[in-house]
Design a protein around this motif. Structure first.
Motif, PDB file in Angstrom:
ATOM      1  N   LEU A   1       0.820  -1.208   0.000  1.00  9.95           N
ATOM      2  CA  LEU A   1       0.000   0.000   0.000  1.00  9.95           C
ATOM      3  C   LEU A   1       0.857   1.262   0.000  1.00  9.95           C
ATOM      4  O   LEU A   1       0.561   2.218  -0.719  1.00  9.95           O
ATOM      5  CB  LEU A   1      -0.936   0.004   1.216  1.00  9.95           C
ATOM      6  N   ASP A   2       1.942   1.269   0.787  1.00  8.41           N
ATOM      7  CA  ASP A   2       2.786   2.478   0.808  1.00  8.41           C
ATOM      8  C   ASP A   2       3.442   2.731  -0.546  1.00  8.41           C
ATOM      9  O   ASP A   2       3.631   3.878  -0.959  1.00  8.41           O
ATOM     10  CB  ASP A   2       3.821   2.435   1.943  1.00  8.41           C
ATOM     11  N   ALA A   3       3.750   1.651  -1.288  1.00  6.47           N
ATOM     12  CA  ALA A   3       4.340   1.809  -2.622  1.00  6.47           C
ATOM     13  C   ALA A   3       3.320   2.399  -3.598  1.00  6.47           C
ATOM     14  O   ALA A   3       3.644   3.272  -4.408  1.00  6.47           O
ATOM     15  CB  ALA A   3       4.856   0.470  -3.138  1.00  6.47           C
ATOM     16  N   VAL A   4       2.063   1.929  -3.518  1.00  6.99           N
ATOM     17  CA  VAL A   4       1.017   2.426  -4.422  1.00  6.99           C
ATOM     18  C   VAL A   4       0.696   3.891  -4.119  1.00  6.99           C
ATOM     19  O   VAL A   4       0.522   4.700  -5.044  1.00  6.99           O
ATOM     20  CB  VAL A   4      -0.260   1.552  -4.326  1.00  6.99           C
ATOM     21  N   VAL A   5       0.653   4.244  -2.853  1.00  5.39           N
ATOM     22  CA  VAL A   5       0.409   5.640  -2.456  1.00  5.39           C
ATOM     23  C   VAL A   5       1.529   6.538  -3.000  1.00  5.39           C
ATOM     24  O   VAL A   5       1.283   7.635  -3.499  1.00  5.39           O
ATOM     25  CB  VAL A   5       0.293   5.760  -0.915  1.00  5.39           C
ATOM     26  N   TYR A   6       2.757   6.035  -2.947  1.00  2.35           N
ATOM     27  CA  TYR A   6       3.904   6.772  -3.489  1.00  2.35           C
ATOM     28  C   TYR A   6       3.805   6.885  -5.010  1.00  2.35           C
ATOM     29  O   TYR A   6       4.010   7.959  -5.584  1.00  2.35           O
ATOM     30  CB  TYR A   6       5.195   6.062  -3.083  1.00  2.35           C
TER      31      TYR A   6
ATOM     32  N   VAL B   1       0.220   6.502   5.541  1.00  5.63           N
ATOM     33  CA  VAL B   1      -0.661   5.337   5.730  1.00  5.63           C
ATOM     34  C   VAL B   1      -0.829   5.049   7.224  1.00  5.63           C
ATOM     35  O   VAL B   1      -1.946   4.848   7.709  1.00  5.63           O
ATOM     36  CB  VAL B   1      -0.114   4.095   4.996  1.00  5.63           C
ATOM     37  N   ASN B   2       0.281   5.057   7.954  1.00  3.61           N
ATOM     38  CA  ASN B   2       0.257   4.796   9.398  1.00  3.61           C
ATOM     39  C   ASN B   2      -0.689   5.718  10.149  1.00  3.61           C
ATOM     40  O   ASN B   2      -1.348   5.313  11.108  1.00  3.61           O
ATOM     41  CB  ASN B   2       1.665   4.973   9.987  1.00  3.61           C
ATOM     42  N   HIS B   3      -0.761   6.969   9.709  1.00  7.73           N
ATOM     43  CA  HIS B   3      -1.569   7.967  10.408  1.00  7.73           C
ATOM     44  C   HIS B   3      -3.036   7.974   9.962  1.00  7.73           C
ATOM     45  O   HIS B   3      -3.803   8.848  10.366  1.00  7.73           O
ATOM     46  CB  HIS B   3      -0.958   9.350  10.207  1.00  7.73           C
ATOM     47  N   GLY B   4      -3.413   6.995   9.142  1.00 12.74           N
ATOM     48  CA  GLY B   4      -4.820   6.818   8.800  1.00 12.74           C
ATOM     49  C   GLY B   4      -5.377   7.761   7.743  1.00 12.74           C
ATOM     50  O   GLY B   4      -6.578   8.014   7.707  1.00 12.74           O
ATOM     51  N   HIS B   5      -4.521   8.267   6.849  1.00 10.61           N
ATOM     52  CA  HIS B   5      -4.975   9.205   5.820  1.00 10.61           C
ATOM     53  C   HIS B   5      -5.456   8.506   4.535  1.00 10.61           C
ATOM     54  O   HIS B   5      -5.871   9.178   3.599  1.00 10.61           O
ATOM     55  CB  HIS B   5      -3.840  10.163   5.439  1.00 10.61           C
ATOM     56  N   VAL B   6      -5.375   7.177   4.489  1.00 10.73           N
ATOM     57  CA  VAL B   6      -5.652   6.442   3.249  1.00 10.73           C
ATOM     58  C   VAL B   6      -6.820   5.462   3.398  1.00 10.73           C
ATOM     59  O   VAL B   6      -6.937   4.771   4.408  1.00 10.73           O
ATOM     60  CB  VAL B   6      -4.382   5.674   2.797  1.00 10.73           C
ATOM     61  N   LEU B   7      -7.653   5.426   2.364  1.00 11.20           N
ATOM     62  CA  LEU B   7      -8.752   4.461   2.281  1.00 11.20           C
ATOM     63  C   LEU B   7      -8.480   3.488   1.144  1.00 11.20           C
ATOM     64  O   LEU B   7      -7.973   3.875   0.089  1.00 11.20           O
ATOM     65  CB  LEU B   7     -10.080   5.176   2.011  1.00 11.20           C
TER      66      LEU B   7
ATOM     67  N   LYS C   1     -12.509   1.880   2.844  1.00 15.30           N
ATOM     68  CA  LYS C   1     -12.231   1.564   4.253  1.00 15.30           C
ATOM     69  C   LYS C   1     -10.822   2.001   4.640  1.00 15.30           C
ATOM     70  O   LYS C   1      -9.876   1.823   3.867  1.00 15.30           O
ATOM     71  CB  LYS C   1     -12.381   0.057   4.500  1.00 15.30           C
ATOM     72  N   LYS C   2     -10.696   2.559   5.845  1.00 17.26           N
ATOM     73  CA  LYS C   2      -9.388   3.020   6.300  1.00 17.26           C
ATOM     74  C   LYS C   2      -8.443   1.840   6.513  1.00 17.26           C
ATOM     75  O   LYS C   2      -8.799   0.852   7.155  1.00 17.26           O
ATOM     76  CB  LYS C   2      -9.525   3.817   7.597  1.00 17.26           C
ATOM     77  N   VAL C   3      -7.246   1.960   5.962  1.00 20.59           N
ATOM     78  CA  VAL C   3      -6.201   0.955   6.163  1.00 20.59           C
ATOM     79  C   VAL C   3      -4.954   1.704   6.621  1.00 20.59           C
ATOM     80  O   VAL C   3      -4.509   2.634   5.951  1.00 20.59           O
ATOM     81  CB  VAL C   3      -5.894   0.171   4.862  1.00 20.59           C
ATOM     82  N   ASN C   4      -4.398   1.310   7.760  1.00 20.55           N
ATOM     83  CA  ASN C   4      -3.214   2.008   8.272  1.00 20.55           C
ATOM     84  C   ASN C   4      -1.994   1.103   8.380  1.00 20.55           C
ATOM     85  O   ASN C   4      -1.103   1.308   9.189  1.00 20.55           O
ATOM     86  CB  ASN C   4      -3.521   2.664   9.624  1.00 20.55           C
ATOM     87  N   ILE C   5      -1.959   0.080   7.528  1.00 19.39           N
ATOM     88  CA  ILE C   5      -0.823  -0.855   7.506  1.00 19.39           C
ATOM     89  C   ILE C   5      -0.061  -0.658   6.194  1.00 19.39           C
ATOM     90  O   ILE C   5      -0.567  -1.017   5.117  1.00 19.39           O
ATOM     91  CB  ILE C   5      -1.314  -2.316   7.614  1.00 19.39           C
TER      92      ILE C   5
ATOM     93  N   LYS D   1     -10.773  14.339   4.794  1.00 20.22           N
ATOM     94  CA  LYS D   1     -10.193  15.338   5.694  1.00 20.22           C
ATOM     95  C   LYS D   1      -8.720  15.627   5.388  1.00 20.22           C
ATOM     96  O   LYS D   1      -8.185  16.651   5.812  1.00 20.22           O
ATOM     97  CB  LYS D   1     -10.306  14.868   7.150  1.00 20.22           C
ATOM     98  N   SER D   2      -8.080  14.711   4.668  1.00 21.04           N
ATOM     99  CA  SER D   2      -6.640  14.855   4.409  1.00 21.04           C
ATOM    100  C   SER D   2      -6.325  15.456   3.037  1.00 21.04           C
ATOM    101  O   SER D   2      -5.157  15.698   2.724  1.00 21.04           O
ATOM    102  CB  SER D   2      -5.967  13.483   4.529  1.00 21.04           C
ATOM    103  N   LYS D   3      -7.355  15.692   2.227  1.00 21.19           N
ATOM    104  CA  LYS D   3      -7.130  16.143   0.849  1.00 21.19           C
ATOM    105  C   LYS D   3      -6.556  17.551   0.736  1.00 21.19           C
ATOM    106  O   LYS D   3      -6.015  17.919  -0.301  1.00 21.19           O
ATOM    107  CB  LYS D   3      -8.439  16.051   0.054  1.00 21.19           C
ATOM    108  N   THR D   4      -6.673  18.340   1.786  1.00 22.86           N
ATOM    109  CA  THR D   4      -6.161  19.706   1.746  1.00 22.86           C
ATOM    110  C   THR D   4      -4.770  19.831   2.381  1.00 22.86           C
ATOM    111  O   THR D   4      -4.235  20.933   2.487  1.00 22.86           O
ATOM    112  CB  THR D   4      -7.127  20.673   2.461  1.00 22.86           C
TER     113      THR D   4
END
Length: 205
Positions: free
Chosen positions: A96-101, A116-122, A126-130, A146-149
């Motif tokens: 997930l962290d690679a895809v977000v990057y 991801v750890n801080h819960g900014h990604v769905l 659904k929220k995934v923080n792993i 809430k994190s888009k800005t």
């Protein structure tokens, strides 16, 4: 300098390469290993040294994954059908962290892990923080409303130094990305040459 910035710059210096292709990498100015005698330490490497270096570079690229976790990924790649090198890269790109990057929601893979750890990604709403969560083809990854800005996200999306690869379908306006398929090694936009075949040799010794 933050601990995260220090870590990524240390990896660049140790490898002697700008492995993420960043304009501010210290290697752009001083391509020698860290330390007082760094400039004189570039001798011929043994086969083991070459394989170890390839492993450290690939592991470092994905945010310096812990050795235990990286080895587990290798072992999983060996159990899968097909080419082990391709399987290893595919598994790493499914993190997930690679895809977000890759979707450019954040500027670095280190920031991606923290994001991801801080819960900014769905993932699929659904929220995934792993950070190591395994994304599947068809999964939709998005920045929480809430994190888009966040300045971090807005700046990263505007960065011109890297492009979103073809296996990630990005909706910039909605800040959503669909992981369309597991990429082959040739499709992954590494800034430097990666040698997963040497990583396989290292662990197969």
């Amino acid at each position: 300098m933050s601990k995260r910035h220090s870590a990524k710059y240390k990896i660049d210096r140790r490898m002697g390469e700008n492995i993420w292709g960043r304009p501010k990498s210290p290697v752009n100015k001083r391509p020698t290993p860290p330390g007082q005698h760094g400039a004189g330490r570039r001798g011929k490497m043994s086969d083991f040294g070459t394989q170890l270096r390839a492993k450290q570079k690939l592991k470092g690229y994905y945010g310096n994954i812990q050795e235990k976790q990286f080895r587990r990924t290798f072992e999983e790649a060996t159990r899968m059908k097909g080419d082990t090198s391709e399987n290893l890269i595919g598994l790493l790109e499914q993190r997930l962290d690679a895809v977000v990057y890759r979707a450019k929601f954040v500027p670095t893979v280190f920031a991606s892990r923290q994001f991801v750890n801080h819960g900014h990604v769905l993932v699929n709403g659904k929220k995934v923080n792993i950070p190591s969560y395994r994304v599947k083809p068809g999964d939709v990854i998005e920045v929480r409303e809430k994190s888009k800005t966040m300045a971090l996200v807005l700046e990263a999306l505007d960065m011109a130094e890297r492009e979103v690869p073809e296996y990630v379908d990005l909706d910039v306006k909605g800040m959503k990305a669909t992981f369309t398929r597991i990429p082959s090694f040739d499709e992954v936009p590494y800034a430097v040459q990666m040698e997963p075949n040497l990583v396989i040799e290292f662990y197969s010794r």
